[in-house]
Design an enzyme around this catalytic site. Structure first.
Site, PDB file in Angstrom:
ATOM      1  N   THR A 116      38.191  18.888  46.764  1.00 44.55           N
ATOM      2  CA  THR A 116      37.738  18.168  44.960  1.00 44.55           C
ATOM      3  C   THR A 116      37.330  16.030  45.832  1.00 44.55           C
ATOM      4  OG1 THR A 116      38.325  20.203  43.998  1.00 44.55           O
ATOM      5  CG2 THR A 116      37.643  17.100  42.702  1.00 44.55           C
ATOM      6  N   ARG A 127      32.158  16.918  51.306  1.00 49.56           N
ATOM      7  CA  ARG A 127      32.781  15.665  50.788  1.00 49.56           C
ATOM      8  C   ARG A 127      33.147  14.346  52.059  1.00 49.56           C
ATOM      9  NH1 ARG A 127      34.799  19.600  46.052  1.00 49.56           N
ATOM     10  NH2 ARG A 127      33.085  20.026  44.566  1.00 49.56           N
ATOM     11  N   ASN A 131      31.148  13.536  43.862  1.00 49.57           N
ATOM     12  CA  ASN A 131      32.263  14.056  44.850  1.00 49.57           C
ATOM     13  C   ASN A 131      31.318  14.800  45.840  1.00 49.57           C
ATOM     14  OD1 ASN A 131      31.793  16.060  43.711  1.00 49.57           O
ATOM     15  ND2 ASN A 131      34.259  16.351  43.250  1.00 49.57           N
ATOM     16  N   GLU A 137      26.436  31.051  37.023  1.00 52.62           N
ATOM     17  CA  GLU A 137      25.619  29.682  37.355  1.00 52.62           C
ATOM     18  C   GLU A 137      24.718  29.475  37.795  1.00 52.62           C
ATOM     19  OE1 GLU A 137      29.147  27.241  39.912  1.00 52.62           O
ATOM     20  OE2 GLU A 137      30.463  27.580  38.006  1.00 52.62           O
ATOM     21  N   PHE A 191      38.466  14.059  31.754  1.00 59.12           N
ATOM     22  CA  PHE A 191      36.808  13.509  33.042  1.00 59.12           C
ATOM     23  C   PHE A 191      36.076  13.729  32.129  1.00 59.12           C
ATOM     24  CE2 PHE A 191      39.084  16.329  36.029  1.00 59.12           C
ATOM     25  CZ  PHE A 191      37.840  17.206  35.419  1.00 59.12           C
ATOM     26  N   ARG A 230      32.750  26.896  50.136  1.00 59.80           N
ATOM     27  CA  ARG A 230      33.833  25.784  49.342  1.00 59.80           C
ATOM     28  C   ARG A 230      34.913  25.247  50.239  1.00 59.80           C
ATOM     29  NH1 ARG A 230      35.095  25.301  43.866  1.00 59.80           N
ATOM     30  NH2 ARG A 230      36.461  23.999  44.692  1.00 59.80           N
ATOM     31  N   HIS A 252      28.918  20.541  44.410  1.00 67.82           N
ATOM     32  CA  HIS A 252      29.539  21.910  43.940  1.00 67.82           C
ATOM     33  C   HIS A 252      29.548  22.831  44.203  1.00 67.82           C
ATOM     34  CE1 HIS A 252      30.518  24.018  39.954  1.00 67.82           C
ATOM     35  NE2 HIS A 252      29.467  24.794  40.360  1.00 67.82           N
TER      36      HIS A 252
HETATM   37  P1  ADP Z   1      35.607  21.734  42.034  1.00 68.03           P
HETATM   38  O1  ADP Z   1      34.775  20.836  42.106  1.00 68.03           O
HETATM   39  O2  ADP Z   1      36.152  21.318  43.995  1.00 68.03           O
HETATM   40  O3  ADP Z   1      35.759  22.857  41.725  1.00 68.03           O
HETATM   41  P2  ADP Z   1      36.752  21.209  39.541  1.00 68.03           P
HETATM   42  O4  ADP Z   1      36.402  22.477  39.027  1.00 68.03           O
HETATM   43  O5  ADP Z   1      38.410  20.593  39.352  1.00 68.03           O
HETATM   44  O6  ADP Z   1      36.288  20.965  41.597  1.00 68.03           O
HETATM   45  O7  ADP Z   1      36.533  19.704  38.418  1.00 68.03           O
HETATM   46  C1  ADP Z   1      34.888  19.953  38.783  1.00 68.03           C
HETATM   47  C2  ADP Z   1      34.255  18.576  38.435  1.00 68.03           C
HETATM   48  O8  ADP Z   1      34.601  17.735  37.768  1.00 68.03           O
HETATM   49  C3  ADP Z   1      34.424  18.159  40.541  1.00 68.03           C
HETATM   50  O9  ADP Z   1      33.872  18.216  41.207  1.00 68.03           O
HETATM   51  C4  ADP Z   1      34.772  16.278  39.938  1.00 68.03           C
HETATM   52  O10 ADP Z   1      33.215  15.625  40.214  1.00 68.03           O
HETATM   53  C5  ADP Z   1      34.879  16.136  38.556  1.00 68.03           C
HETATM   54  N1  ADP Z   1      36.572  15.782  38.231  1.00 68.03           N
HETATM   55  C6  ADP Z   1      37.828  16.735  38.674  1.00 68.03           C
HETATM   56  N2  ADP Z   1      38.858  15.965  39.038  1.00 68.03           N
HETATM   57  C7  ADP Z   1      37.923  14.424  38.624  1.00 68.03           C
HETATM   58  C8  ADP Z   1      39.057  13.601  38.591  1.00 68.03           C
HETATM   59  N3  ADP Z   1      39.898  13.460  37.969  1.00 68.03           N
HETATM   60  N4  ADP Z   1      38.493  12.341  37.849  1.00 68.03           N
HETATM   61  C9  ADP Z   1      37.342  12.454  37.954  1.00 68.03           C
HETATM   62  N5  ADP Z   1      36.182  13.619  37.735  1.00 68.03           N
HETATM   63  C10 ADP Z   1      36.718  14.322  38.179  1.00 68.03           C
HETATM   64 MG    MG Z   2      35.425  23.820  40.193  1.00 64.45          MG
END
Ligand code: ADP
Ligand code: MG
Length: 138
Positions: A92, A103, A113, A127, A58, A86, A116
């Site tokens: 997520t 979310r 979503n 970051e 993705f 978080r 971040h």
């Molecule tokens: P988080 O933001 O909860 O820490 P991740 O670090 O796993 O989640 O992923 C970073 C971002 O990538 C997510 O917030 C989301 O915007 C995107 N993302 C994660 N998994 C997917 C997926 N399966 N399909 C599309 N976008 C995704």
């Molecule tokens: Mg993350």
């Protein structure tokens, strides 16, 4: 001890006009906002920010989305800021996000979503430094 985390109100939430509501929720949850600004990332900046996800399927969709419009970047301070932020964000995938989380309320899909949050204090520092100069942090 209060610590810092890094947050983004993502382009979907800004497009929908939810940035004010989300900032309200951040303040109501007891975070101290140490840095806040509106930015519009280039594709390259988004690719740099999400470099750890470069091999994920993705990645293209994610970096296109994150550079698709303005977002609000935040340096947030609180006791245990990383897990506290978080928890307020929720899972997520908004379909799995708990009641009362950002979310659950504001996100439309796993990709778009709304917010971040950093996953560790070490990454929070990296970051924050990616988007803020020292002068922009109070
Ligand atoms: P988080 O933001 O909860 O820490 P991740 O670090 O796993 O989640 O992923 C970073 C971002 O990538 C997510 O917030 C989301 O915007 C995107 N993302 C994660 N998994 C997917 C997926 N399966 N399909 C599309 N976008 C995704
Ligand atoms: Mg993350």
């Amino acid at each position: 001890m209060s610590t810092l985390t890094f947050g983004i109100i993502k382009p979907d939430a800004v497009r929908a006009g939810n940035q004010g509501k989300i900032v309200d929720r951040i303040l109501a949850a007891g975070f101290n906002i140490r840095g806040m600004k509106l930015i519009h990332q280039t594709r390259k900046q988004a690719e740099g920010f999400y470099a750890v996800h470069a091999e994920r399927p993705f990645f293209g969709e994610l970096t296109e989305f994150m550079s698709s419009g303005p977002c609000v970047v935040l340096a947030l301070e609180k006791e245990n800021a990383v897990p506290a932020w978080r928890e307020l964000m929720g899972a997520t995938n908004p379909a799995e996000a708990a009641e009362g989380t950002l979310r659950k309320e504001f996100a439309a899909s796993i990709g778009e979503n709304a917010v971040h949050g950093s996953d560790s204090e070490e990454n929070a520092a990296i970051e924050i430094a990616y988007f803020f100069s020292k002068l922009e942090l109070v």
